[in-house]
Design a protein around this motif. Structure first.
Motif, PDB file in Angstrom:
ATOM      1  N   SER A  40      42.155  49.666  57.383  1.00 14.43           N
ATOM      2  CA  SER A  40      41.921  48.586  58.332  1.00 14.43           C
ATOM      3  C   SER A  40      42.444  48.527  59.501  1.00 14.43           C
ATOM      4  N   TYR A  41      41.788  48.036  60.605  1.00 18.10           N
ATOM      5  CA  TYR A  41      42.260  47.865  61.988  1.00 18.10           C
ATOM      6  C   TYR A  41      42.516  46.005  61.970  1.00 18.10           C
ATOM      7  N   SER A  42      43.458  45.921  62.845  1.00 20.62           N
ATOM      8  CA  SER A  42      43.839  44.299  62.928  1.00 20.62           C
ATOM      9  C   SER A  42      42.547  43.768  63.808  1.00 20.62           C
ATOM     10  N   GLY A  43      41.931  44.554  64.766  1.00 21.57           N
ATOM     11  CA  GLY A  43      40.868  44.057  65.717  1.00 21.57           C
ATOM     12  C   GLY A  43      39.659  45.302  65.475  1.00 21.57           C
ATOM     13  N   PRO A  44      38.609  44.936  66.132  1.00 21.83           N
ATOM     14  CA  PRO A  44      37.435  45.730  66.216  1.00 21.83           C
ATOM     15  C   PRO A  44      37.917  47.120  67.278  1.00 21.83           C
ATOM     16  N   VAL A  45      37.447  48.343  66.981  1.00 24.61           N
ATOM     17  CA  VAL A  45      37.778  49.499  67.608  1.00 24.61           C
ATOM     18  C   VAL A  45      36.309  49.879  67.724  1.00 24.61           C
ATOM     19  N   SER A  46      36.260  50.974  68.839  1.00 24.47           N
ATOM     20  CA  SER A  46      34.975  51.555  69.104  1.00 24.47           C
ATOM     21  C   SER A  46      34.913  52.988  68.508  1.00 24.47           C
ATOM     22  N   ILE A  47      33.813  53.304  68.034  1.00 22.72           N
ATOM     23  CA  ILE A  47      33.656  54.642  67.183  1.00 22.72           C
ATOM     24  C   ILE A  47      33.811  55.784  68.025  1.00 22.72           C
ATOM     25  N   GLY A  48      33.841  55.426  69.453  1.00 25.99           N
ATOM     26  CA  GLY A  48      34.102  56.530  70.601  1.00 25.99           C
ATOM     27  C   GLY A  48      35.592  56.863  70.408  1.00 25.99           C
ATOM     28  N   LEU A  49      36.378  55.783  70.111  1.00 23.65           N
ATOM     29  CA  LEU A  49      38.003  56.240  69.664  1.00 23.65           C
ATOM     30  C   LEU A  49      38.021  57.130  68.616  1.00 23.65           C
ATOM     31  N   ALA A  52      29.087  55.727  70.280  1.00 28.88           N
ATOM     32  CA  ALA A  52      30.324  55.686  70.886  1.00 28.88           C
ATOM     33  C   ALA A  52      30.786  54.089  71.064  1.00 28.88           C
ATOM     34  N   GLU A  53      29.777  53.387  71.535  1.00 24.99           N
ATOM     35  CA  GLU A  53      30.209  51.984  72.073  1.00 24.99           C
ATOM     36  C   GLU A  53      30.034  51.262  70.867  1.00 24.99           C
ATOM     37  N   ARG A  54      29.688  51.455  69.641  1.00 28.17           N
ATOM     38  CA  ARG A  54      29.419  50.673  68.582  1.00 28.17           C
ATOM     39  C   ARG A  54      31.070  50.568  67.864  1.00 28.17           C
ATOM     40  N   THR A  55      31.189  49.270  67.400  1.00 27.82           N
ATOM     41  CA  THR A  55      32.357  48.819  66.747  1.00 27.82           C
ATOM     42  C   THR A  55      32.515  48.811  65.421  1.00 27.82           C
ATOM     43  N   PHE A  56      33.692  48.907  64.825  1.00 24.95           N
ATOM     44  CA  PHE A  56      33.705  48.785  63.269  1.00 24.95           C
ATOM     45  C   PHE A  56      35.521  48.422  63.324  1.00 24.95           C
ATOM     46  N   ASN A  57      35.446  48.047  61.833  1.00 24.83           N
ATOM     47  CA  ASN A  57      36.959  47.442  61.515  1.00 24.83           C
ATOM     48  C   ASN A  57      37.718  48.077  60.266  1.00 24.83           C
ATOM     49  N   HIS A  58      36.806  48.851  59.619  1.00 32.01           N
ATOM     50  CA  HIS A  58      37.475  49.488  58.442  1.00 32.01           C
ATOM     51  C   HIS A  58      36.891  51.278  58.191  1.00 32.01           C
ATOM     52  N   ILE A  59      37.898  51.791  57.948  1.00 31.29           N
ATOM     53  CA  ILE A  59      37.588  53.320  57.543  1.00 31.29           C
ATOM     54  C   ILE A  59      37.855  53.283  56.101  1.00 31.29           C
ATOM     55  N   VAL A  60      36.704  53.514  55.341  1.00 26.88           N
ATOM     56  CA  VAL A  60      36.596  53.659  53.881  1.00 26.88           C
ATOM     57  C   VAL A  60      36.467  55.115  53.308  1.00 26.88           C
ATOM     58  N   LEU A  61      37.477  55.458  52.564  1.00 32.38           N
ATOM     59  CA  LEU A  61      37.189  56.728  52.133  1.00 32.38           C
ATOM     60  C   LEU A  61      37.265  56.573  50.577  1.00 32.38           C
ATOM     61  N   PRO A  62      36.020  57.267  49.990  1.00 34.16           N
ATOM     62  CA  PRO A  62      35.640  57.180  48.574  1.00 34.16           C
ATOM     63  C   PRO A  62      36.559  58.080  47.871  1.00 34.16           C
ATOM     64  N   LEU A  63      37.149  57.632  46.396  1.00 37.60           N
ATOM     65  CA  LEU A  63      37.908  58.588  45.886  1.00 37.60           C
ATOM     66  C   LEU A  63      37.207  59.677  45.144  1.00 37.60           C
ATOM     67  N   ALA A  64      35.845  59.325  44.878  1.00 38.19           N
ATOM     68  CA  ALA A  64      35.307  60.330  44.145  1.00 38.19           C
ATOM     69  C   ALA A  64      34.568  61.290  45.071  1.00 38.19           C
ATOM     70  N   ASN A  65      33.576  60.773  46.026  1.00 39.80           N
ATOM     71  CA  ASN A  65      32.790  61.617  46.828  1.00 39.80           C
ATOM     72  C   ASN A  65      33.752  61.794  48.307  1.00 39.80           C
ATOM     73  N   PHE A  83      33.203  48.705  76.288  1.00 31.90           N
ATOM     74  CA  PHE A  83      34.399  48.625  75.565  1.00 31.90           C
ATOM     75  C   PHE A  83      35.341  49.809  75.055  1.00 31.90           C
ATOM     76  N   ASN A  84      34.574  50.796  74.964  1.00 33.82           N
ATOM     77  CA  ASN A  84      35.378  52.128  74.685  1.00 33.82           C
ATOM     78  C   ASN A  84      36.317  52.539  75.930  1.00 33.82           C
ATOM     79  N   LYS A  85      35.762  52.440  76.863  1.00 36.70           N
ATOM     80  CA  LYS A  85      36.546  52.652  78.062  1.00 36.70           C
ATOM     81  C   LYS A  85      37.679  51.727  78.389  1.00 36.70           C
ATOM     82  N   THR A  86      37.537  50.440  78.099  1.00 35.47           N
ATOM     83  CA  THR A  86      38.316  49.473  78.128  1.00 35.47           C
ATOM     84  C   THR A  86      39.586  49.574  77.311  1.00 35.47           C
ATOM     85  N   LEU A  87      39.104  49.985  76.192  1.00 32.79           N
ATOM     86  CA  LEU A  87      40.330  50.556  75.148  1.00 32.79           C
ATOM     87  C   LEU A  87      41.438  51.678  75.718  1.00 32.79           C
TER      88      LEU A  87
END
Length: 444
Positions: free
Chosen positions: A125-134, A149-162, A296-300
């Motif tokens: 998890s990130y503390s704040g939203p980041v861009s998919i472009g990053l 690229a400009e969409r935002t997300f907060n969590h990267i989820v890595l399944p243990l099975a798949n 947003f992506n360029k701002t970061l």
């Protein structure tokens, strides 16, 4: 044999004496071991170059700040005082290639959270939203990300099975981006979260009010306490990096009541307060200036370049948040997965970049240098619900609570001016201001 035995004892005695002497020097005069952290080439606002030691990449700062293990619909926060799990995971995923991306929509937060708990996984998890472009810059395949690229997300989820799928979860609109990979994620990525030193703490991801989410430590949390030598940067570092040192850029200096102000003839201003160690750099708006960071992506990415210009070491600095109303990006120092939170900008770098070219940097002249032994001291914090109850009983408006976080309070060590203590506590972000939960007085 007796001579060899005596020589061995004498050698050990000499080693112990040398160790004690160096320990005494560190405590009495830490400046003896001051390390220069500013020797890489960076470009300042005036186009001049300055030196710094390490070439940082944006992915060194835009990293997740916490790791959660989800198993049997329970979530455990993973922390380690010895291993850098997130960096190990980042390195293991560098050459992953993407096959396809699709988008799913959760109906509401309950549906969204249920999706997070549905399968056993590791959540970064990130503390704040980041861009998919990053995020895409960390992977080998880039073309599939162009649309997102400009969409935002907060969590990267890595399944243990798949292990051939990654999910990107967005708290903003409950969208879930399913990223299918061409091959399975490497085992070493998952092994990074299985070290013997890793501490597991029961948590629950919850909505504190509409649009704001917290990690609820349902049974409390035990966090290590630290002491550090601090490095007080020489003010000439900031003059060179931020104002420029060329003869064509005239710099005027004024001192008053412990505050030194540097100004240039091209609209730059640097104010350093020796009393509290705060640094305030600003640049006026510029005619016909067009900010390149129009997304947003360029701002970061551009603000990371601004962060590097300061010239300080960024090893423990992570992206914290973005305030779209103020156009401000905040970075904070993290220790053992928890941020340092301070009103005097200790461990904090706040950068505001306006579209007309006006800029402002706020940070501290002090930064952490060397950790010192503290006999493995820890602090036991109560369940997060106790903090929420304190807010309610003291008449705080819960709708104005933006976040509740475990973080480190920076305080001067009573035995040395060159040592600070980092004490774990809860911080409440109330109406935009961080408050130590122990200072939550009644608002009547």
């Amino acid at each position: 044999m007796k001579i060899k035995k005596y020589l061995l004892h004498i050698g050990l005695l000499i080693a112990v004496i040398i160790s004690l002497i160096f320990s005494a020097i560190i405590w009495i005069d830490p400046a003896t071991f001051h390390r220069n952290t500013t020797q890489t080439t960076t470009t300042n606002e005036s186009g001049n170059t300055a030196d710094a030691e390490t070439h940082y990449h944006w992915s060194d700062v835009y990293l997740p700040t916490s790791v959660i293990l989800t198993k049997d619909k329970q979530q455990m926060q993973l922390t380690s005082g010895k291993e850098d799990m997130i960096n190990q995971m980042r390195d293991a995923a560098k050459n992953v290639r993407v096959k396809n991306i699709t988008v799913e929509d959760a109906k509401n937060f309950a549906d969204y959270r249920e999706s997070l708990l549905k399968n056993d996984n590791l959540t970064l998890s990130y503390s704040g939203p980041v861009s998919i472009g990053l995020f895409e810059s960390m992977l080998d395949e880039h073309t599939l990300f162009d649309h997102y690229a400009e969409r935002t997300f907060n969590h990267i989820v890595l399944p243990l099975a798949n292990r051939q799928t990654i999910y990107l979860y967005s708290d903003n609109n409950f969208k879930i981006y399913k990223v299918e990979l061409k091959e399975k994620l490497p085992n070493k990525l998952y092994k990074a979260a299985q070290g013997s030193d890793i501490r597991q703490t029961l948590v629950q991801y919850q909505e504190i009010n509409k649009g704001n989410y917290i990690l609820n430590y349902t049974k409390g949390v035990t966090v290590p306490k630290y002491s550090y030598l601090i490095n007080k940067e020489n003010t000439s570092l900031f003059v060179t990096h931020l104002l420029g040192s060329s003869s064509s850029n005239s710099i005027a200096t004024k001192e008053h009541n412990g505050i030194t102000t540097y100004t240039t003839d091209n609209g730059q201003r640097l104010v350093i307060d020796s009393k509290d160690g705060t640094v305030n750099y600003s640049r006026d708006a510029r005619q016909n200036y067009r900010n390149k960071a129009d997304t947003f992506n360029k701002t970061l990415k551009q603000n990371f370049d601004n962060l590097k210009r300061i010239g300080v070491a960024l090893d423990d600095v992570r992206y914290q948040s973005y305030d779209s109303e103020k156009n401000t990006v905040t970075y904070q120092s993290y220790i053992n997965g928890y941020p340092i939170i301070s009103s005097n900008y200790y461990g904090t770098y706040e950068i505001t970049m306006q579209r007309n070219g006006a800029m402002q940097y706020l940070f501290s002249i002090d930064n952490l240098q060397v950790p010192l032994p503290n006999d493995n001291q820890t602090v036991n914090l109560p369940p997060t619900n106790d903090v929420i109850q304190t807010l309610k009983s003291n008449n705080y408006n819960i709708n104005k609570v933006k976040s509740i976080e475990v973080g480190y309070e920076w305080s001067q060590n009573p035995t040395s001016q060159m040592v600070v203590d980092l004490t774990p506590t809860y911080f409440v972000n109330y109406n935009g201001t961080w408050i130590n939960y122990k200072n939550l007085g009644n608002r009547n």
